[in-house]
Design a protein around this motif. Sequence first.
Motif, PDB file in Angstrom:
ATOM      1  N   CYS A  63     -61.229  -4.005 -19.802  1.00 21.31           N
ATOM      2  CA  CYS A  63     -60.082  -3.239 -20.115  1.00 21.31           C
ATOM      3  C   CYS A  63     -58.926  -3.875 -18.916  1.00 21.31           C
ATOM      4  CB  CYS A  63     -60.377  -1.789 -19.886  1.00 21.31           C
ATOM      5  SG  CYS A  63     -58.780  -0.824 -20.025  1.00 21.31           S
ATOM      6  N   LEU A  64     -57.836  -3.945 -19.574  1.00 17.03           N
ATOM      7  CA  LEU A  64     -56.669  -4.752 -18.766  1.00 17.03           C
ATOM      8  C   LEU A  64     -56.181  -3.742 -17.601  1.00 17.03           C
ATOM      9  CD1 LEU A  64     -54.885  -6.675 -21.210  1.00 17.03           C
ATOM     10  CD2 LEU A  64     -56.733  -7.120 -19.983  1.00 17.03           C
ATOM     11  N   TYR A  65     -56.473  -2.594 -17.697  1.00 11.51           N
ATOM     12  CA  TYR A  65     -55.986  -1.232 -16.629  1.00 11.51           C
ATOM     13  C   TYR A  65     -57.315  -0.934 -15.758  1.00 11.51           C
ATOM     14  CZ  TYR A  65     -52.504  -0.081 -20.240  1.00 11.51           C
ATOM     15  OH  TYR A  65     -51.265  -0.208 -20.913  1.00 11.51           O
ATOM     16  N   ASN A  66     -58.240  -1.637 -16.132  1.00 13.83           N
ATOM     17  CA  ASN A  66     -59.495  -1.469 -15.053  1.00 13.83           C
ATOM     18  C   ASN A  66     -59.404  -2.860 -13.937  1.00 13.83           C
ATOM     19  OD1 ASN A  66     -59.979   0.957 -16.086  1.00 13.83           O
ATOM     20  ND2 ASN A  66     -61.919   0.128 -17.236  1.00 13.83           N
ATOM     21  N   ASP A  67     -59.863  -2.657 -12.753  1.00 12.31           N
ATOM     22  CA  ASP A  67     -59.997  -3.868 -11.845  1.00 12.31           C
ATOM     23  C   ASP A  67     -61.518  -3.527 -11.307  1.00 12.31           C
ATOM     24  OD1 ASP A  67     -60.105  -5.969 -10.189  1.00 12.31           O
ATOM     25  OD2 ASP A  67     -58.352  -5.249  -8.898  1.00 12.31           O
ATOM     26  N   ILE A  75     -60.642   2.168 -11.670  1.00 14.67           N
ATOM     27  CA  ILE A  75     -61.012   2.696 -13.064  1.00 14.67           C
ATOM     28  C   ILE A  75     -59.711   3.603 -13.414  1.00 14.67           C
ATOM     29  CG2 ILE A  75     -62.363   3.549 -14.901  1.00 14.67           C
ATOM     30  CD1 ILE A  75     -63.576   1.172 -13.518  1.00 14.67           C
ATOM     31  N   LYS A  76     -59.012   3.158 -14.435  1.00 15.21           N
ATOM     32  CA  LYS A  76     -58.128   4.176 -14.822  1.00 15.21           C
ATOM     33  C   LYS A  76     -58.585   5.056 -15.936  1.00 15.21           C
ATOM     34  CE  LYS A  76     -53.573   4.371 -17.232  1.00 15.21           C
ATOM     35  NZ  LYS A  76     -52.437   3.753 -18.030  1.00 15.21           N
ATOM     36  N   LYS A  77     -58.121   6.439 -15.482  1.00 15.89           N
ATOM     37  CA  LYS A  77     -58.781   7.478 -16.240  1.00 15.89           C
ATOM     38  C   LYS A  77     -57.837   7.393 -17.569  1.00 15.89           C
ATOM     39  CE  LYS A  77     -61.304   9.440 -13.086  1.00 15.89           C
ATOM     40  NZ  LYS A  77     -62.656   9.829 -13.246  1.00 15.89           N
ATOM     41  N   LYS A  78     -58.666   7.546 -18.854  1.00 15.39           N
ATOM     42  CA  LYS A  78     -57.810   7.296 -20.043  1.00 15.39           C
ATOM     43  C   LYS A  78     -58.579   8.497 -21.146  1.00 15.39           C
ATOM     44  CE  LYS A  78     -59.433   3.365 -20.713  1.00 15.39           C
ATOM     45  NZ  LYS A  78     -60.031   2.641 -19.352  1.00 15.39           N
ATOM     46  N   SER A  79     -57.779   9.617 -21.078  1.00 15.85           N
ATOM     47  CA  SER A  79     -58.230  10.562 -22.033  1.00 15.85           C
ATOM     48  C   SER A  79     -58.092  10.021 -23.489  1.00 15.85           C
ATOM     49  CB  SER A  79     -57.348  11.610 -21.549  1.00 15.85           C
ATOM     50  OG  SER A  79     -55.907  11.423 -21.899  1.00 15.85           O
ATOM     51  N   SER A  80     -57.312   9.185 -23.861  1.00 18.50           N
ATOM     52  CA  SER A  80     -57.150   8.826 -25.085  1.00 18.50           C
ATOM     53  C   SER A  80     -57.609   7.378 -25.338  1.00 18.50           C
ATOM     54  CB  SER A  80     -55.592   9.147 -25.571  1.00 18.50           C
ATOM     55  OG  SER A  80     -54.727   8.256 -24.852  1.00 18.50           O
ATOM     56  N   ASP A  83     -54.781   1.145 -25.353  1.00 20.81           N
ATOM     57  CA  ASP A  83     -54.051   0.357 -26.208  1.00 20.81           C
ATOM     58  C   ASP A  83     -53.698  -1.055 -25.576  1.00 20.81           C
ATOM     59  OD1 ASP A  83     -52.556   0.882 -24.066  1.00 20.81           O
ATOM     60  OD2 ASP A  83     -50.628   1.498 -25.230  1.00 20.81           O
ATOM     61  N   CYS A  84     -54.549  -1.438 -24.443  1.00 19.72           N
ATOM     62  CA  CYS A  84     -54.174  -2.768 -23.993  1.00 19.72           C
ATOM     63  C   CYS A  84     -54.985  -3.911 -25.020  1.00 19.72           C
ATOM     64  CB  CYS A  84     -55.380  -2.808 -22.689  1.00 19.72           C
ATOM     65  SG  CYS A  84     -56.878  -3.121 -22.743  1.00 19.72           S
ATOM     66  N   ASN A  85     -54.622  -5.020 -24.970  1.00 20.35           N
ATOM     67  CA  ASN A  85     -55.051  -6.146 -25.649  1.00 20.35           C
ATOM     68  C   ASN A  85     -56.286  -6.283 -25.950  1.00 20.35           C
ATOM     69  OD1 ASN A  85     -52.192  -6.595 -26.192  1.00 20.35           O
ATOM     70  ND2 ASN A  85     -52.258  -8.308 -24.705  1.00 20.35           N
ATOM     71  N   PHE A  86     -57.090  -6.197 -24.734  1.00 22.57           N
ATOM     72  CA  PHE A  86     -58.920  -6.357 -25.010  1.00 22.57           C
ATOM     73  C   PHE A  86     -59.406  -5.279 -25.692  1.00 22.57           C
ATOM     74  CE2 PHE A  86     -63.091  -6.005 -23.797  1.00 22.57           C
ATOM     75  CZ  PHE A  86     -63.458  -7.327 -24.225  1.00 22.57           C
ATOM     76  N   CYS A  87     -58.965  -3.899 -25.413  1.00 24.35           N
ATOM     77  CA  CYS A  87     -59.616  -2.801 -25.966  1.00 24.35           C
ATOM     78  C   CYS A  87     -59.027  -2.713 -27.510  1.00 24.35           C
ATOM     79  CB  CYS A  87     -59.195  -1.502 -25.512  1.00 24.35           C
ATOM     80  SG  CYS A  87     -59.865  -1.588 -23.680  1.00 24.35           S
ATOM     81  N   THR A  88     -57.896  -3.281 -27.753  1.00 25.55           N
ATOM     82  CA  THR A  88     -57.474  -3.161 -29.293  1.00 25.55           C
ATOM     83  C   THR A  88     -58.297  -4.379 -30.182  1.00 25.55           C
ATOM     84  OG1 THR A  88     -55.300  -2.273 -28.532  1.00 25.55           O
ATOM     85  CG2 THR A  88     -55.632  -3.510 -30.578  1.00 25.55           C
ATOM     86  N   ALA A  89     -58.406  -5.458 -29.509  1.00 23.67           N
ATOM     87  CA  ALA A  89     -59.124  -6.484 -29.995  1.00 23.67           C
ATOM     88  C   ALA A  89     -60.416  -6.217 -30.317  1.00 23.67           C
ATOM     89  CB  ALA A  89     -59.261  -7.633 -29.183  1.00 23.67           C
ATOM     90  N   VAL A  90     -61.349  -5.393 -29.307  1.00 24.08           N
ATOM     91  CA  VAL A  90     -62.571  -4.708 -29.601  1.00 24.08           C
ATOM     92  C   VAL A  90     -62.624  -3.881 -30.888  1.00 24.08           C
ATOM     93  CG1 VAL A  90     -64.615  -3.494 -28.760  1.00 24.08           C
ATOM     94  CG2 VAL A  90     -63.297  -5.200 -27.464  1.00 24.08           C
ATOM     95  N   ASP A  91     -61.752  -3.192 -30.799  1.00 20.82           N
ATOM     96  CA  ASP A  91     -61.353  -1.748 -31.916  1.00 20.82           C
ATOM     97  C   ASP A  91     -61.228  -2.436 -33.352  1.00 20.82           C
ATOM     98  OD1 ASP A  91     -61.759   0.303 -30.214  1.00 20.82           O
ATOM     99  OD2 ASP A  91     -59.879   0.687 -29.898  1.00 20.82           O
TER     100      ASP A  91
END
Length: 358
Positions: A63-67, A75-80, A83-91
């Motif tokens: 995830c582009l929001y995590n390092d 780790i960015k807390k994501k309750s939803s 929408d980053c490019n990598f996560c969207t590509a996996v979905d």
Amino acid sequence: MTQVLYRKYRPKTFDEVEGQEHVVRTLQGALMSGRIGHAYLFCGPRGTGKTTMARLLAKELNCLYNDLHSVPPKIKKKSSPCDCNFCTAVDNGNSLDLIEIDAASNRGIDEIRNLKESAQVAAPGANYKVFIVDEVHMLTPPAFNALLKILEEPPSHVIFILATTEAHKVPETVLSRVQRFDFKKITLEQIQKKLAEIAVTEKLKIEDGVLALIASHASGSLRDAESSLTKLISYASRPQISLQDTAETLGIVPDQVHQSLLNLIAERKSHEALVQVAQIYEAGADLHHFLEQFVLYTREKLIALLSRPVAVSSNDARSEQPEFLIKVINLFVKAASELKFSPVPQLPVELAILELVK
């Protein structure tokens, strides 16, 4: 094309996963601490979320929001859903950094050699290149040996997630090099809860008892339950999905039929019991599946009787006596095992009934 429910409602975050809290908690702890393994084994019954969990782990790793390389990892807390490019590509199923292999149809050494060559190339646009090998127990012995070599000396940018329904078929040498996670069957309550949420979202009208029947038919597989609901939506011609629709579509014999047959046998009404079996067979029900359901129904009845705080009285009806129920279960289990060898499909069932009414 209309998307089937199990794909449409596949979890997109760890928070949406049903019934595998122990796996989610451990994986999240590993991500938060930065202790990422190079190989994982997800094993358990079908339809319990192994491949879904593997994709979610791949999303978190890249995830582009995590390092994950910072100390401590960020780790960015994501309750939803992210929408980053990598996560969207996996979905969307088009990520170049996530490679999924079905070992059932790619089980030879050549396929594993190709995987090894691919693993040497760095991830195009992410931290890790993640390989998901589904049904890994189907690999041939030479393919397992080749996979073992990769697991012994994996490139630092590669993570393997192996998934299987039969962990006992995976060689010990491979098991010793992976972190193993055992997935549990989803409970009836969790399956019903998920189906009820889908029904609300899809604006479905469902008769009372339908979701419970689907959940019990799914045998702990959420995917099977969602597939059954998809089938019912296509089948139902009425505005409301009824118990009758459910029984006809899924080939489920209602509990009242099981109880009726049990009562007839207990009361030694052999002719009526044989007629009922004939009606079930002529209605197109699969006899093996019917016997499975009947044995499960009788077992649940036996367990309920044995859990009573007061001892069962000898004056109780025969169908309420543990000794009788135990004999029913034994004879019908034997009948189920003899079905495929019988020249007359319903003959083993009939013989079991006649033995019980003697």
